[in-house]
Each structure stands twice: as C-alpha cells, then as structure tokens.
Design an enzyme around this catalytic site. Structure first.
Site, PDB file in Angstrom:
ATOM      1  CB  SER A   8      27.114  42.554 -65.242  1.00 52.97           C
ATOM      2  OG  SER A   8      28.360  42.759 -64.568  1.00 52.97           O
ATOM      3  CE  LYS A  30      28.219  42.388 -60.916  1.00 52.83           C
ATOM      4  NZ  LYS A  30      29.084  42.915 -62.006  1.00 52.83           N
ATOM      5  CB  SER A  76      30.219  45.360 -65.402  1.00 54.79           C
ATOM      6  OG  SER A  76      30.047  44.601 -66.576  1.00 54.79           O
TER       7      SER A  76
END
Length: 489
Positions: free
Chosen positions: A153, A77, A177
């Site tokens: 996210s 990420k 997330s």
C-alpha cells in the site's frame, strides 16, 4: 544531475561547506514534483509553505554541528499523523481531516533531526491493497513505466523516491506494504522488527502486524533513517525497550562466513523465471564474497496468505469501528436518524476493498466462527513463526525474492482480489512472524522493470540485514539504475 542523485554523506558535506542550502534541497523537491508528479501521482497533500519556511530557518544553522539527516526533504505516508497537515489514509472518510492535533512519534523524531516534510504520500485506502489502485483519490503509477503499478500500500512512498521527488520517505508495512513497492520501484525498503519503531500516530489497519519503516535509494541512507526513528516509546504499549545498535557500523563488516538460508518454497511454481534467475545470480555474488547458502524449508508458509487475511481483516474490523461519522471524518448528509448516520457514513466513506475486509473480519470474529477461523489462523501464525525460529538456529539470514513477479499493469488485477492478495505471498510470512525484512534491487526484467531481493533477519537483528544488503549493493550497480521518467534520469 539532481541533488538527490548524491549520497546522504555527500549532501551533508555540501551543506556543511555551504555549497548548497536547505532551501536548495527543498526547491529541488518541489520543482521535481511540479515536473513529474502529474504522471506519477505520488503526493496527495503538499506542505510547501511550511517546508520553505523551515528551510530558511535551517539555512541559518548551516556550518554547525548537525545530524546525519539535517535539512533532508522527505515524504510521509498518509496514514502517519502530522500535526496541522492533512492526513487522509487515502480514504474519502478522512477527506476533511485537515488539522490533526499531534505528530506521530516517528514524525516528532524526524523533526528533532531537522528533516523537512515535503508532503503526504498516496496509498491504498487504510493501507489495504498491493497496487495503490485502492486509493480513493487517484492511482499512483510506477516511475519506471507509468502503465504499471508501483505496488502498495506504500506505493506513493516508493514512487516518490524512485521518481526523485524526495530524498527518502516513510511507509508502513502490514503484509509487505513497504517491501513490495520497494521491489516494484527499484528502491530500498525495510520492514523493521515488530516493536522496534513506535506505532503511535500510525492509523491502525492490523495492530499486531503494522510497522513503520524507511524507503530510500541506498542501504546506507536507509540505515541512517531507521536510526532516527527507532527506540522505546511510552505512548505505544507494543514498543520494545531494547538497546539500539549503530546500524551504520554494521555495514563496515564483510559477509565472509555468512550462512544464508534460501527457502525452497520461495523459488517454486508461481515465481517468474526471470525473478528466480535474478535471485540465484545474487546468491552467486554472495558466494564470491565468501558467504555460503543452502536450501531450507519454511513448510507452513503456504498457509500464510489465508492466515494473514483472516487475522488482518479481523483486526481491521475492530480498528475501523471508530470511523462512524460521529467524532471525526466525513458524516453523511443524507442521514435522518442516528442509525442512518452510522450506516450511510460508513457506506459512503469506505471503498470496496475496505468494506470487503471489514465484512470478512467481522464474520471471522462472530459467534460460532471465531474458533473455526480466527483462532485457527492464530495457531497457523505460531507455526509460521516457529519455522523461522528453527531456520535461524543454523543460519544468519534468509534470502529470496521479494515478489513472485515484477510490477504488473494498472488494471490487470484490480477486479480479481484473490490474485491480488497472492501477490504478497513472499512478504506476508515476515509480518506474521514479526521478524525484519528488507527489499533491495537485484536486477531488471525483460520489460525493464525492477526485481527485488528480500533479505530476512532474526528478531531485532537489523544490523545483519544492513551488513548483508550493503555488501551486495557495493558489489553490484543495481542501486545506481534509475527510472527514466521525463528522460532525465
């Protein structure tokens, strides 16, 4: 059949026998990215030259003793710092942060296991969002149906695994997330206990809530990835110094006699009927395996969303103050003096959602409002934690849906922040309490979209979560269902 359709054990067996090479795995990843990422938009930055070079080095070590993750391609990420590899947090503010000087601790640990970083994955800007539509670059799309969001996210992290672009990925979870996009994309995602995994090198959103965790196709693969990244880190003052069990061993146990709690608040109004039915069907599977379940109450969970957004926005207001155009990040070219530089750099660099949360957090921390908002939210957080502690006095595990609904369409909620925030209502309490939670696939909606089952454990009891999740996975075929992206999965 893709190499990524094999289990981690099968891949390692093939590598050990030299039936395949690490270069084959890396090529598989980049070929798949080239074929489908134009539809999915999971990646922001690729690491192809360095990845292929490392693969060649690892090919020379084939056949010897190797870690469980040897040679496996993964995505990271884009809020986890990677030395020499662009790290943007999905924000224009860090668009030029091309050469970070160090690796996050989790990246160092995976490098030590000889994994291969394929690239950096798209995300909502500074991890603020539930759909990856808040990325300042491009929205990621759900591999199961590209008209739908992948969640957020960590939408890029979940979508890349679901699309078969990487074997597994790292995400971060502040209020769901990891688990919410895992549910939307039909993969396995774990938010570890707060403090189990080092946050050093994770660009902070809300420091008392953020946790890095693994996203994988299977529960067993998830356990191996978590095993590699856990442990005390002197660089992180919130890192817990505890003994680490072997998570794979936990999966050798069955669930006979397991006591499951099902919060009535997690199955009430607002939860789609097909989600409720999928969860109840999953509970029947556990009954057939010898587990028992009872309905319980987490009465303060209804206040979780309000408390979370006050607390997380307050911490974001403080954490993002460092992004000012002075030391790193994009600096406005329109500024004529120092104050203009601060104002213009932040107004041009941050997107609307980030600005909204900074403003909310600054207000909640301001003189005259601190006691009424921030302090009261902290008290509610304690009540939520106490609810979990009370339930865990009598039960081994808590089970419910991960999200109230399956994935929603792109653009459907982007102009309605409150409705978007409510999408995390079932995941947020876990972060406020600091306990671990996992999402695993447990069904498909009438539109063919994945439904996630959330399994919540006691502090530092990831072993029971893995035991519970693995038993369900072995008794069902939901983890074998894959997104039909490009018609070849």
């Amino acid at each position: 059949m893709s190499l990524f359709d094999y289990t981690l054990k099968e891949i390692q067996d093939k590598l050990h026998k030299k039936e395949i090479t690490v270069s084959d795995l890396v090529s598989e990843s980049y070929n798949r990215i080239q074929a489908v990422d134009g539809q999915v938009n999971a990646f922001l930055t690729l690491n192809e030259e360095a990845a292929r070079a490392k693969a060649k080095q690892l090919d020379e070590k084939l056949g010897g003793d190797a870690s469980a993750l040897f040679g496996i391609p993964l995505g990271v990420k884009d809020n986890i710092v990677t030395k020499g590899l662009r790290t943007t947090c999905g924000s224009q503010f860090l668009d030029n942060f091309n050469d970070p000087l160090y690796d996050a601790t989790v990246v160092q640990k995976l490098e030590a296991q000889n994994t291969v970083t394929i690239g950096k994955l798209n995300m909502d800007e500074f991890a603020m969002g539930s759909s990856t539509e808040n990325s300042s670059y491009v929205p990621t799309k759900n591999p199961w149906n590209t008209d739908y969001v992948p969640g957020g996210s960590s939408g890029g992290s979940a979508a890349a695994v679901a699309a078969g672009e990487v074997f597994f990925s790292l995400g971060s979870d502040t209020g769901g997330s990891i688990r919410q996009p895992a549910a939307f994309c039909g993969v396995v995602g774990l938010k570890p206990t707060y403090g189990l995994v080092s946050r050093f090198g994770l660009v902070a959103f809300a420091s008392s809530l953020d946790q890095i965790g693994p996203l994988t196709r299977t529960v067993e693969d998830n356990a191996h990835l978590l095993q590699a990244i856990v442990g005390h880190d002197k660089m992180d003052s919130t890192s817990a110094n505890i003994d680490i069990p072997n998570y794979a061993d936990a999966m050798k146990q069955d669930v006979k006699g397991l006591k499951i709690a099902v919060p009535k608040e997690y199955l009430q109004e607002g939860v789609a009927p097909e989600v409720r039915e999928a969860v109840l069907s999953a509970l029947k599977v556990y009954e057939n395996m010898g587990a028992t379940w009872e309905e319980v109450s987490l009465p303060h969970s209804r206040y979780a969303v309000a408390a979370y957004y006050l607390l997380s926005s307050s911490e974001a207001s403080a954490n993002l103050a460092r992004f000012d155009g002075v030391r790193y990040g994009v600096r406005s070219e329109k500024a004529e003096n120092m104050l203009d530089m601060y104002k213009l750099s932040r107004s041009e660099g941050f997107g609307d959602e980030v600005k909204r949360r900074i403003m909310l957090g600054t207000f909640a921390l301001s003189s005259g409002y601190y006691d009424a908002y921030y302090k009261k939210a902290q008290k509610v957080r304690t009540l939520i934690k106490n609810d979990f502690d009370k339930v865990f006095e009598d039960y081994d595990i808590i089970i419910g849906p991960t999200t109230p609904t399956p994935a929603f369409k792109i653009g459907e909620k982007v102009d309605d922040p409150l409705t978007m925030y409510a999408n995390d209502i079932l995941t947020i309490p876990v972060n406020l309490a600091g306990v671990p939670g996992m999402s695993i696939p447990c069904g498909l909606s009438s539109e063919g979209l994945p439904i996630g089952l959330q399994i919540i454990g006691k502090h530092f009891d990831e072993s029971t979560i893995y035991r519970t999740a693995h038993a369900f996975e072995q008794a069902t075929d939901f983890h074998k269902q894959k997104a039909n992206l490009g018609g070849d999965r």
